[in-house]
Design an enzyme around this catalytic site. Structure first.
Site, PDB file in Angstrom:
ATOM      1  N   HIS A  82       1.500  -1.552  -6.953  1.00  0.00           N
ATOM      2  CA  HIS A  82       1.505  -0.093  -6.777  1.00  0.00           C
ATOM      3  C   HIS A  82       0.372   0.211  -5.815  1.00  0.00           C
ATOM      4  CE1 HIS A  82       1.543   4.203  -7.720  1.00  0.00           C
ATOM      5  NE2 HIS A  82       0.240   4.115  -7.781  1.00  0.00           N
ATOM      6  N   GLY A  85       4.530   5.968  -6.619  1.00  0.00           N
ATOM      7  CA  GLY A  85       4.070   6.400  -5.306  1.00  0.00           C
ATOM      8  C   GLY A  85       5.047   7.235  -4.510  1.00  0.00           C
ATOM      9  N   GLU A  94       8.416   2.548 -10.906  1.00  0.00           N
ATOM     10  CA  GLU A  94       7.476   3.137 -11.870  1.00  0.00           C
ATOM     11  C   GLU A  94       6.933   4.493 -11.409  1.00  0.00           C
ATOM     12  OE1 GLU A  94       4.534   0.456 -14.207  1.00  0.00           O
ATOM     13  OE2 GLU A  94       3.496   1.249 -12.458  1.00  0.00           O
ATOM     14  N   PRO A  95       7.816   5.444 -11.200  1.00  0.00           N
ATOM     15  CA  PRO A  95       7.353   6.727 -10.667  1.00  0.00           C
ATOM     16  C   PRO A  95       6.737   7.626 -11.731  1.00  0.00           C
ATOM     17  CG  PRO A  95       9.711   6.795 -11.043  1.00  0.00           C
ATOM     18  CD  PRO A  95       9.249   5.429 -11.458  1.00  0.00           C
ATOM     19  N   ARG A 130      -5.695  19.744  -9.197  1.00  0.00           N
ATOM     20  CA  ARG A 130      -5.377  19.036  -7.955  1.00  0.00           C
ATOM     21  C   ARG A 130      -6.006  19.693  -6.708  1.00  0.00           C
ATOM     22  NH1 ARG A 130      -0.887  18.023  -6.033  1.00  0.00           N
ATOM     23  NH2 ARG A 130      -1.315  15.844  -5.586  1.00  0.00           N
ATOM     24  N   TYR A 159      -8.480  17.213  -4.764  1.00  0.00           N
ATOM     25  CA  TYR A 159      -7.952  16.549  -3.552  1.00  0.00           C
ATOM     26  C   TYR A 159      -7.706  17.520  -2.402  1.00  0.00           C
ATOM     27  CZ  TYR A 159      -6.376  13.817  -7.605  1.00  0.00           C
ATOM     28  OH  TYR A 159      -6.297  13.176  -8.799  1.00  0.00           O
ATOM     29  N   CYS A 206     -16.445  29.980 -13.903  1.00  0.00           N
ATOM     30  CA  CYS A 206     -17.747  30.299 -13.356  1.00  0.00           C
ATOM     31  C   CYS A 206     -18.190  29.164 -12.447  1.00  0.00           C
ATOM     32  CB  CYS A 206     -18.713  30.508 -14.513  1.00  0.00           C
ATOM     33  SG  CYS A 206     -20.196  31.306 -13.978  1.00  0.00           S
ATOM     34  N   GLU A 207     -17.471  28.987 -11.366  1.00  0.00           N
ATOM     35  CA  GLU A 207     -17.766  27.917 -10.399  1.00  0.00           C
ATOM     36  C   GLU A 207     -17.042  28.255  -9.106  1.00  0.00           C
ATOM     37  OE1 GLU A 207     -17.993  23.955 -11.848  1.00  0.00           O
ATOM     38  OE2 GLU A 207     -17.537  23.089  -9.889  1.00  0.00           O
ATOM     39  N   TYR A 214       0.664  15.644 -12.805  1.00  0.00           N
ATOM     40  CA  TYR A 214      -0.786  15.698 -12.730  1.00  0.00           C
ATOM     41  C   TYR A 214      -1.275  17.148 -12.824  1.00  0.00           C
ATOM     42  CZ  TYR A 214       0.336  11.012 -11.198  1.00  0.00           C
ATOM     43  OH  TYR A 214       0.868   9.753 -11.130  1.00  0.00           O
TER      44      TYR A 214
HETATM   45  N1  LLP Z   1       1.937   3.106 -11.501  1.00  0.00           N
HETATM   46  C1  LLP Z   1       0.601   2.948 -11.467  1.00  0.00           C
HETATM   47  C2  LLP Z   1       0.023   1.647 -11.819  1.00  0.00           C
HETATM   48  C3  LLP Z   1      -0.232   4.018 -11.117  1.00  0.00           C
HETATM   49  O1  LLP Z   1      -1.537   3.863 -11.071  1.00  0.00           O
HETATM   50  C4  LLP Z   1       0.362   5.278 -10.815  1.00  0.00           C
HETATM   51  C5  LLP Z   1      -0.457   6.440 -10.492  1.00  0.00           C
HETATM   52  C6  LLP Z   1       1.762   5.388 -10.875  1.00  0.00           C
HETATM   53  C7  LLP Z   1       2.524   4.278 -11.207  1.00  0.00           C
HETATM   54  C8  LLP Z   1       2.491   6.652 -10.585  1.00  0.00           C
HETATM   55  O2  LLP Z   1       2.289   7.093  -9.297  1.00  0.00           O
HETATM   56  P1  LLP Z   1       3.173   8.303  -8.717  1.00  0.00           P
HETATM   57  O3  LLP Z   1       4.595   7.862  -8.700  1.00  0.00           O
HETATM   58  O4  LLP Z   1       2.938   9.465  -9.630  1.00  0.00           O
HETATM   59  O5  LLP Z   1       2.635   8.550  -7.354  1.00  0.00           O
HETATM   60  N2  LLP Z   1      -3.894  12.570 -10.023  1.00  0.00           N
HETATM   61  C9  LLP Z   1      -3.361  12.200  -8.716  1.00  0.00           C
HETATM   62  C10 LLP Z   1      -2.432  11.025  -8.810  1.00  0.00           C
HETATM   63  C11 LLP Z   1      -3.061   9.796  -9.458  1.00  0.00           C
HETATM   64  C12 LLP Z   1      -2.094   8.648  -9.571  1.00  0.00           C
HETATM   65  C13 LLP Z   1      -2.640   7.558 -10.411  1.00  0.00           C
HETATM   66  N3  LLP Z   1      -1.753   6.452 -10.565  1.00  0.00           N
HETATM   67  C14 LLP Z   1      -2.663  13.422  -8.116  1.00  0.00           C
HETATM   68  O6  LLP Z   1      -2.699  14.493  -8.717  1.00  0.00           O
HETATM   69  O7  LLP Z   1      -2.110  13.355  -7.020  1.00  0.00           O
END
Ligand code: LLP
Length: 425
Positions: free
Chosen positions: A196, A232, A273-274, A312, A316, A345-346, A381
């Site tokens: 990943h 991802g 693994e989304p 978020r 980011y 308050c920030e 998230y």
């Molecule tokens: N698999 C693993 C091992 C991961 O670390 C992650 C995300 C995923 C799958 C899922 O990724 P996705 O499909 O959601 O892109 N908080 C951040 C995202 C952090 C992702 C952490 N790991 C945000 O709000 O963009």
């Protein structure tokens, strides 16, 4: 690989979510409130059905009501902590089954997670060589997956890139042989490989992973029965952003899998693994405009949701589409540039900010106090990264399914807030 050109538009006015008027949702549950559209989640699962296994990265949205729906759609889960393992069980997943219903993926074991893994004999996706020894001591003879850092990565932000030497994640691709020797010491069999490279990445980078996977799988050899493409997959948050061409993405991975099957002479299961892809677009954070004020050249709408609800943007500089619903049904016609802030308050409590904390403005309808402001594409998230900063109560979560509003988490109360505290007398 091509991106799918998206026609996605993000209107700045919205009357309802999944057919239910925003006003009705706000009157029933108050604001701020997270709202999810169950239909969207079902559609997203369907998009990925070509993959043998869809494993939801529940860190994106771990409410047990959502996990329960995903389980009913045949999706299995990933867990990164003791809490996520227990959430999976609470949502009806069991420790056993093929494919593994729950897989623990992390770069360390803490004691609570390791205890649950041993008790339930859970499959582990190992992200550090030390974990091999720690697992081997307590579960000799177990099967494991290795999470490999292929030496490159990419994400929507530096903070979501999980590959390369600047990332703490995974087993460095040059240490695979050493890990196999470690695994042998405990009779652990490496049956899976996982990569990943980051969250919110793009096609070009995702496509590179196939080659890295094939190379690693050949070096591990015939014990491999599962490969995971990780998560991802991006979703559009603004006009001009695109979806990955899933059919094309699948065919690249399928070709990789076929070559490995030919090499090994047995079936190799292909997992994805989304997190974000399955839930982001189902979710909305509904807030109410509580103050409108002019600060020099900037007009501010201050709403009752802050970065305690949706982190978020402050973390980011993430962009979320924003829309307005009038409280009384009046038409919203003219627009103007506004800055959207929350109650905390920030000064970083601004939803319209770029990475680095630069305040920006958004062209939105002229609104009044009491109108609703909706932060969209907030299902991934969103709630899971909420906090009690400033002693704010975390928002409720409402799932809209078959035209019904189901409260899958109630608003927190003051009693919840101090439940784990004591006066120390
Ligand atoms: N698999 C693993 C091992 C991961 O670390 C992650 C995300 C995923 C799958 C899922 O990724 P996705 O499909 O959601 O892109 N908080 C951040 C995202 C952090 C992702 C952490 N790991 C945000 O709000 O963009």
């Amino acid at each position: 690989m091509n991106a799918i050109a998206t026609e996605t538009s993000f209107p700045t006015t919205r009357e309802n979510i999944a057919g239910i008027p925003i006003r009705d949702i706000a009157k029933k549950f108050g604001t701020p409130t997270y709202v999810y559209d169950a239909n969207v989640i079902a559609q997203k699962v369907n998009d990925l059905k070509q993959f043998d296994v869809i494993r939801f990265a529940q860190k994106a949205c771990s409410n047990i009501g959502i996990l329960n729906r995903l389980r009913q759609h045949g999706v299995v889960v990933d867990a990164v902590s003791a809490g996520e393992i227990q959430r999976a069980f609470a949502a009806g997943y069991t420790a056993h089954g093929t494919p593994h219903q729950v897989v623990y993926t992390a770069d360390i074991f803490d004691q609570a997670a390791l205890d649950l893994i041993v008790k339930n004999r859970l499959h582990v996706n190992v992200g550090s060589p030390s974990m091999i020894d720690q697992l081997g001591e307590v579960l000799p003879g177990h099967d494991i997956t290795l999470r490999i850092n292929p030496g490159f990565g990419h994400g929507h932000s530096r903070k979501t890139n999980t590959g390369g030497s600047g990332s703490k994640h995974g087993i460095w691709h040059e240490q695979v042989d050493e890990c196999l020797i470690r695994a042998d010491r405990y009779g652990l069999t490496v049956t899976g490989l996982h990569m990943h490279i980051g969250s919110g990445t793009d096609l070009e980078h995702l496509a590179h992973v196939c080659g890295a996977m094939e190379k690693t799988a050949r070096s591990v050899g015939r014990t491999i029965t599962t490969i995971s493409a990780g998560g991802g997959l991006p979703v559009p948050y603004r006009v001009g952003q695109s979806y990955v061409d899933i059919a094309q993405y699948y065919s690249l991975w399928d070709a990789t899998r076929q070559r490995l099957q030919n090499e090994f002479g047995h079936a190799v299961s292909l997992e994805i693994e989304p997190g974000r892809y399955l839930v982001a677009e189902s979710g909305y954070l509904v807030a109410e405009i509580r103050a409108i004020k002019q600060m020099g050249e900037n007009t501010y709408y201050l709403v009752d949701a802050g970065f305690n609800d949706l982190a978020r943007p402050i973390l980011y500089g993430a962009y979320h589409p924003i829309s307005i619903a009038s409280r009384d049904g009046r038409a919203l016609t003219s627009t103007h540039p506004v800055v959207i802030g929350g109650p905390l308050c920030e000064s970083g409590d601004i939803f319209t900010q770029d990475e680095g904390g630069y305040v920006s403005s958004r062209e939105l309808p002229v609104a009044q106090i009491g109108d609703y402001l909706i932060l969209e594409v907030a299902g991934a998230y969103g709630f899971v990264m909420a906090s009690n900063y400033n002693s704010k109560f975390r928002a409720p979560e409402v799932l809209i399914e078959n035209g019904k509003m189901l409260e899958i988490r109630r608003r927190e109360t003051f009693a919840d807030l101090i439940a784990a505290e004591s006066l120390g007398n």
